[in-house]
Design an enzyme around this catalytic site. Structure first.
Site, PDB file in Angstrom:
ATOM      1  N   GLU A  66      23.744   5.816 -15.217  1.00 33.14           N
ATOM      2  CA  GLU A  66      23.502   5.373 -13.544  1.00 33.14           C
ATOM      3  C   GLU A  66      22.814   6.476 -12.830  1.00 33.14           C
ATOM      4  O   GLU A  66      22.742   6.389 -11.270  1.00 33.14           O
ATOM      5  CB  GLU A  66      24.359   4.416 -13.989  1.00 33.14           C
ATOM      6  CG  GLU A  66      24.451   3.231 -14.463  1.00 33.14           C
ATOM      7  CD  GLU A  66      25.463   2.498 -14.313  1.00 33.14           C
ATOM      8  OE1 GLU A  66      25.676   2.725 -13.134  1.00 33.14           O
ATOM      9  OE2 GLU A  66      25.787   1.223 -14.981  1.00 33.14           O
ATOM     10  N   GLU A 120      19.341   3.768  -6.082  1.00 40.56           N
ATOM     11  CA  GLU A 120      19.263   4.557  -4.999  1.00 40.56           C
ATOM     12  C   GLU A 120      20.015   5.150  -4.983  1.00 40.56           C
ATOM     13  O   GLU A 120      21.058   4.827  -5.517  1.00 40.56           O
ATOM     14  CB  GLU A 120      19.079   4.635  -3.403  1.00 40.56           C
ATOM     15  CG  GLU A 120      19.020   5.067  -2.497  1.00 40.56           C
ATOM     16  CD  GLU A 120      18.747   4.109  -0.995  1.00 40.56           C
ATOM     17  OE1 GLU A 120      19.124   4.868   0.245  1.00 40.56           O
ATOM     18  OE2 GLU A 120      18.468   3.355  -0.917  1.00 40.56           O
TER      19      GLU A 120
END
Length: 155
Positions: A66, A120
């Site tokens: 991630e 993001e």
């Protein structure tokens, strides 16, 4: 097929208990958060345990998937058990999450990393977090407990 997909094939969207692990990576009073692709909101990096995997192994794997950051687990912070969540596809779960403090083994680039799960990355201090959407109450409580140093606490 992963564990959750296999279970979901059998039980559909009914509420099940899922086991997750999350990590807090702190630098200069700020923590690393991930803007999640599934809900478009911010949360701590981490994910589900797979069969045969320890919580620590899952955290190291999921954190890297991630964020692109290799981490070392420093210590257990808390276990969060009494939370429910629903997912965009309609799945329901009671989510048990094991929270760890981690440190980085590699450099961190919040400007360029994205993946299927991450839109993001960013570092936020406690006051910054009041102005962003956090993925769910469990993540909000984990973040608040970290900044307020409320460990261990029964949740």
């Amino acid at each position: 097929m992963n564990y959750i997909q296999n279970i979901r094939k059998k039980v559909g969207k009914d509420k099940i208990i899922l086991n997750f692990t999350c990590g807090i990576l702190s630098q200069s009073g700020k923590i690393l958060l991930q803007k999640r692709a599934d809900k478009g909101t911010w949360g701590l990096p981490g994910g589900a345990l797979e069969l045969g995997e320890s919580a620590l192994e899952a955290l190291v794997r999921e954190f890297y998937e991630e964020t692109g950051v290799e981490v070392r687990v420093e210590k257990l912070l808390n276990v969060y058990t009494k939370y429910s969540d629903s997912y965009p596809n309609g799945d329901e779960a009671q989510v048990l999450t094991i929270l760890y403090l981690v440190s980085s083994e590699t450099s961190i680039s919040t400007n360029f990393f994205t993946s299927d799960e991450t839109l993001e990355l960013g570092f936020f201090d406690h006051s910054d977090i009041q102005n962003i959407a956090i993925v769910n109450q469990q993540h909000q409580d984990m973040i608040n407990d970290f900044f307020e140093n409320k460990f261990p606490i029964d949740r």
